[in-house]
Enzyme design. Structure first.
Site, PDB file in Angstrom:
ATOM      1  N   GLY A 142      42.206  33.938   4.658  1.00  0.00           N
ATOM      2  CA  GLY A 142      41.720  34.459   5.508  1.00  0.00           C
ATOM      3  C   GLY A 142      42.510  36.454   5.675  1.00  0.00           C
ATOM      4  O   GLY A 142      43.978  36.220   4.474  1.00  0.00           O
ATOM      5  N   ARG A 176      36.411  32.602   1.403  1.00  0.00           N
ATOM      6  CA  ARG A 176      36.504  30.719   1.327  1.00  0.00           C
ATOM      7  C   ARG A 176      35.646  30.866   0.874  1.00  0.00           C
ATOM      8  O   ARG A 176      34.758  30.518   0.757  1.00  0.00           O
ATOM      9  CB  ARG A 176      36.357  30.020   2.644  1.00  0.00           C
ATOM     10  CG  ARG A 176      38.032  31.395   3.729  1.00  0.00           C
ATOM     11  CD  ARG A 176      37.711  30.269   5.096  1.00  0.00           C
ATOM     12  NE  ARG A 176      39.023  30.611   5.241  1.00  0.00           N
ATOM     13  CZ  ARG A 176      39.708  31.563   6.141  1.00  0.00           C
ATOM     14  NH1 ARG A 176      37.991  32.663   6.612  1.00  0.00           N
ATOM     15  NH2 ARG A 176      40.625  32.063   6.978  1.00  0.00           N
ATOM     16  N   ASP A 181      48.369  28.217   2.482  1.00  0.00           N
ATOM     17  CA  ASP A 181      48.830  27.332   2.177  1.00  0.00           C
ATOM     18  C   ASP A 181      47.230  26.794   1.086  1.00  0.00           C
ATOM     19  O   ASP A 181      47.266  25.753   0.546  1.00  0.00           O
ATOM     20  CB  ASP A 181      49.390  26.498   2.737  1.00  0.00           C
ATOM     21  CG  ASP A 181      48.726  26.240   4.283  1.00  0.00           C
ATOM     22  OD1 ASP A 181      48.112  26.498   5.134  1.00  0.00           O
ATOM     23  OD2 ASP A 181      49.076  25.753   5.015  1.00  0.00           O
ATOM     24  N   THR A 234      49.218  35.540   5.201  1.00  0.00           N
ATOM     25  CA  THR A 234      48.641  35.529   6.462  1.00  0.00           C
ATOM     26  C   THR A 234      49.176  35.882   7.442  1.00  0.00           C
ATOM     27  O   THR A 234      50.498  36.067   7.770  1.00  0.00           O
ATOM     28  CB  THR A 234      48.646  33.817   6.592  1.00  0.00           C
ATOM     29  OG1 THR A 234      48.358  33.365   7.704  1.00  0.00           O
ATOM     30  CG2 THR A 234      49.729  32.734   6.138  1.00  0.00           C
ATOM     31  N   ASP A 284      48.743  34.552  10.368  1.00  0.00           N
ATOM     32  CA  ASP A 284      49.457  32.616  10.630  1.00  0.00           C
ATOM     33  C   ASP A 284      50.728  32.774  10.728  1.00  0.00           C
ATOM     34  O   ASP A 284      51.451  31.824  11.883  1.00  0.00           O
ATOM     35  CB  ASP A 284      48.520  31.635  10.421  1.00  0.00           C
ATOM     36  CG  ASP A 284      47.225  31.768  11.301  1.00  0.00           C
ATOM     37  OD1 ASP A 284      47.130  33.005  11.553  1.00  0.00           O
ATOM     38  OD2 ASP A 284      46.313  31.408  10.548  1.00  0.00           O
ATOM     39  N   ASP A 335      51.976  30.830   9.273  1.00  0.00           N
ATOM     40  CA  ASP A 335      52.051  29.518   9.216  1.00  0.00           C
ATOM     41  C   ASP A 335      52.095  28.580   7.844  1.00  0.00           C
ATOM     42  O   ASP A 335      52.172  27.247   7.731  1.00  0.00           O
ATOM     43  CB  ASP A 335      50.598  28.624   9.725  1.00  0.00           C
ATOM     44  CG  ASP A 335      50.267  29.007   8.803  1.00  0.00           C
ATOM     45  OD1 ASP A 335      49.965  29.472   7.644  1.00  0.00           O
ATOM     46  OD2 ASP A 335      48.890  28.951   9.205  1.00  0.00           O
ATOM     47  N   ARG A 353      44.263  28.992  14.493  1.00  0.00           N
ATOM     48  CA  ARG A 353      44.152  27.730  14.651  1.00  0.00           C
ATOM     49  C   ARG A 353      44.867  26.555  14.728  1.00  0.00           C
ATOM     50  O   ARG A 353      44.361  25.735  15.436  1.00  0.00           O
ATOM     51  CB  ARG A 353      43.101  27.632  13.388  1.00  0.00           C
ATOM     52  CG  ARG A 353      41.730  27.215  14.049  1.00  0.00           C
ATOM     53  CD  ARG A 353      40.206  26.923  12.858  1.00  0.00           C
ATOM     54  NE  ARG A 353      39.865  27.745  13.212  1.00  0.00           N
ATOM     55  CZ  ARG A 353      39.287  28.301  11.970  1.00  0.00           C
ATOM     56  NH1 ARG A 353      38.826  27.943  11.229  1.00  0.00           N
ATOM     57  NH2 ARG A 353      38.255  29.809  12.627  1.00  0.00           N
TER      58      ARG A 353
HETATM   59  P1  ADP Z   1      44.207  30.647   3.496  1.00  0.00           P
HETATM   60  O1  ADP Z   1      44.387  30.825   2.008  1.00  0.00           O
HETATM   61  O2  ADP Z   1      44.658  31.434   4.161  1.00  0.00           O
HETATM   62  O3  ADP Z   1      45.035  29.147   3.772  1.00  0.00           O
HETATM   63  P2  ADP Z   1      42.206  28.700   3.573  1.00  0.00           P
HETATM   64  O4  ADP Z   1      42.571  27.272   3.706  1.00  0.00           O
HETATM   65  O5  ADP Z   1      40.442  28.762   3.926  1.00  0.00           O
HETATM   66  O6  ADP Z   1      43.271  29.501   3.393  1.00  0.00           O
HETATM   67  O7  ADP Z   1      41.940  28.485   2.073  1.00  0.00           O
HETATM   68  C1  ADP Z   1      41.176  29.384   0.861  1.00  0.00           C
HETATM   69  C2  ADP Z   1      40.897  28.573  -0.023  1.00  0.00           C
HETATM   70  O8  ADP Z   1      41.812  28.023  -1.321  1.00  0.00           O
HETATM   71  C3  ADP Z   1      39.651  28.016   0.547  1.00  0.00           C
HETATM   72  O9  ADP Z   1      38.436  28.360   0.920  1.00  0.00           O
HETATM   73  C4  ADP Z   1      39.263  27.480  -0.964  1.00  0.00           C
HETATM   74  O10 ADP Z   1      38.801  27.671  -2.158  1.00  0.00           O
HETATM   75  C5  ADP Z   1      40.357  27.056  -1.586  1.00  0.00           C
HETATM   76  N1  ADP Z   1      41.484  26.295  -1.117  1.00  0.00           N
HETATM   77  C6  ADP Z   1      41.851  25.414   0.178  1.00  0.00           C
HETATM   78  N2  ADP Z   1      41.930  24.526  -0.160  1.00  0.00           N
HETATM   79  C7  ADP Z   1      41.994  23.471  -1.567  1.00  0.00           C
HETATM   80  C8  ADP Z   1      42.305  22.154  -2.035  1.00  0.00           C
HETATM   81  N3  ADP Z   1      42.653  21.612  -1.672  1.00  0.00           N
HETATM   82  N4  ADP Z   1      41.850  22.777  -3.249  1.00  0.00           N
HETATM   83  C9  ADP Z   1      41.320  23.466  -3.935  1.00  0.00           C
HETATM   84  N5  ADP Z   1      41.309  25.089  -3.579  1.00  0.00           N
HETATM   85  C10 ADP Z   1      41.401  24.780  -2.286  1.00  0.00           C
HETATM   86  O1  F6P Z   2      43.660  33.708   8.625  1.00  0.00           O
HETATM   87  C1  F6P Z   2      44.115  33.052   9.270  1.00  0.00           C
HETATM   88  C2  F6P Z   2      42.549  33.275  10.989  1.00  0.00           C
HETATM   89  O2  F6P Z   2      42.791  34.519  11.196  1.00  0.00           O
HETATM   90  C3  F6P Z   2      43.793  32.061  12.009  1.00  0.00           C
HETATM   91  O3  F6P Z   2      44.162  32.541  12.797  1.00  0.00           O
HETATM   92  C4  F6P Z   2      42.323  32.133  12.006  1.00  0.00           C
HETATM   93  O4  F6P Z   2      42.048  30.738  12.962  1.00  0.00           O
HETATM   94  C5  F6P Z   2      41.529  31.978  11.017  1.00  0.00           C
HETATM   95  O5  F6P Z   2      41.706  32.564  10.129  1.00  0.00           O
HETATM   96  C6  F6P Z   2      39.227  32.482  11.643  1.00  0.00           C
HETATM   97  O6  F6P Z   2      38.936  32.205  10.126  1.00  0.00           O
HETATM   98  P1  F6P Z   2      37.262  33.052  10.057  1.00  0.00           P
HETATM   99  O7  F6P Z   2      37.831  34.694   9.737  1.00  0.00           O
HETATM  100  O8  F6P Z   2      36.531  32.420   8.975  1.00  0.00           O
HETATM  101  O9  F6P Z   2      36.873  33.488  11.424  1.00  0.00           O
END
Ligand code: ADP
Ligand code: F6P
Length: 325
Positions: free
Chosen positions: A16, A77, A108, A130, A132, A134, A176
């Site tokens: 995000g 993503r 993360d 982020t 969040d 978190d 979330r």
């Molecule tokens: P954030 O970085 O904000 O936590 P996401 O959890 O959506 O957001 O992760 C962002 C992107 O990082 C994912 O769409 C994916 O491409 C990559 N990613 C997430 N988890 C993994 C993983 N376990 N291994 C490899 N890439 C990952």
């Molecule tokens: O980036 C974090 C976040 O804004 C969360 O707070 C929320 O749950 C999620 O992303 C929403 O994601 P999306 O943009 O896919 O609706």
């Protein structure tokens, strides 16, 4: 003069978006150039990496962005990058483009991607981006400050109309799986109830009782800040109205919380964190994440950072309740 081990630094934003990501990109680009490195921007996070959306970046490419929300590189993503095949392809593309150090700005989930790339020989550094808040290893994440201020101002506005109409308002904020935005806004907006994914026990009767009790005491409004992780604000509003007889409305703030010009704090933190990430790469460090702890910049191994846990501060949560009487 000795050859630099890291000659070209890539930068991407992932997951995000968050206000302040642009300030972090600017800091990475300009610090790297100042240290005699080349910089490549990767568009749309890991998705753009797999599609080879890679551009050369110069100092002027990051002009006039420090004050802007969003990310000039775009973000995404990417499911393919969760697979071993996708990660190998990503590492090969980095090598093909001469990217020997990569700064990943994200949450993360994005760190897990950076962890995998590091295992495949790409030097990676994570920067916490982020809204969040978190990420367990750091007390600050880029975007949180702007998001809570945006949400706080919006909740103040809802409160005005809520008081005029003597209504109950359920206001849903982002988060979330983390309730930090809800906790901070709940405190700052003087909410009567704060529902956090980490805490809420789904005892709706307690909410109903609280609304009736406050009404009897003469309160003209009742603000419930509800985190996205609990959700269902619209149906909750209908049930609460039926149970209390108090007109109840739901407002879902949604993605407006992720946009807007970053606050001074987000620009400042993004600037020092982005610069620090480049410093780490130039010191030949890899598989690290930048963090803010006890008022200073520090770094952790990604494995260690991802194994840490973060909990809602009980005292802060209790004070928010105590002050809303
Ligand atoms: P954030 O970085 O904000 O936590 P996401 O959890 O959506 O957001 O992760 C962002 C992107 O990082 C994912 O769409 C994916 O491409 C990559 N990613 C997430 N988890 C993994 C993983 N376990 N291994 C490899 N890439 C990952
Ligand atoms: O980036 C974090 C976040 O804004 C969360 O707070 C929320 O749950 C999620 O992303 C929403 O994601 P999306 O943009 O896919 O609706």
């Amino acid at each position: 003069m000795a050859e630099h081990k890291i000659r070209t630094i890539g930068v991407l934003t992932s997951g995000g978006d968050a206000p302040g990501m642009n300030a972090a990109i600017r800091a990475v680009v300009r610090t790297a150039l100042a240290k005699g490195r080349k910089v490549k921007g990767i568009k749309q996070g890991y998705l753009g990496l797999l599609n080879e959306k890679i551009i050369d970046m110069q100092s002027w490419d990051v002009s006039d962005i420090i004050q802007r929300g969003g990310t000039i590189l775009g973000t995404a993503r990417c499911e393919e990058f969760r697979t071993a095949k996708g990660q190998k392809k990503g590492a090969d593309i980095c090598k093909k483009h001469g990217i020997d150090g990569l700064v990943v700005i994200g949450g993360d989930g994005s760190y897990r991607g950076a962890q995998k790339l590091a295992g495949l020989g790409i030097n990676t550094i994570g920067v916490p981006g982020t809204i969040d808040l978190d990420i367990a290893c750091t007390e600050y994440t880029i975007g949180f400050d702007t998001a809570i201020n945006t949400a706080m101002e919006a909740i103040d506005k809802v409160r005005d109309t809520s008081t005029s109409h003597e209504r109950c308002s359920i206001i849903e904020v982002m988060g979330r799986s983390a309730g930090y935005i809800a906790l901070w806004c709940g405190m700052a907006n003087g909410a009567e109830d704060i529902l956090l994914p980490e805490k809420y026990d789904y005892d709706e009767q307690a909410l109903v009782n609280n609304i009736i009790y406050n009404r009897k005491r003469g309160k003209k409004h009742h603000i419930i800040v509800n985190a996205e992780g609990i959700g269902h604000s619209t149906s909750m509003a209908k049930r609460i109205e039926a149970a209390t007889g108090v007109e109840t409305r739901a407002t879902i703030l949604g993605h407006m919380q992720r946009g807007g010009n970053p606050t001074c704090r987000d620009r400042f933190m993004a600037s020092i964190m982005g610069a620090y990430a480049v410093d780490l790469l130039c010191e030949n460090k890899s598989k690290r994440v930048v963090a803010w702890r006890d008022g200073e910049l520090v770094d952790f191994d990604i494995d260690e950072a991802l194994s840490m846990q973060k909990n809602i501060n009980e005292y802060e949560y209790e004070v928010a309740h105590l002050l809303s009487i």
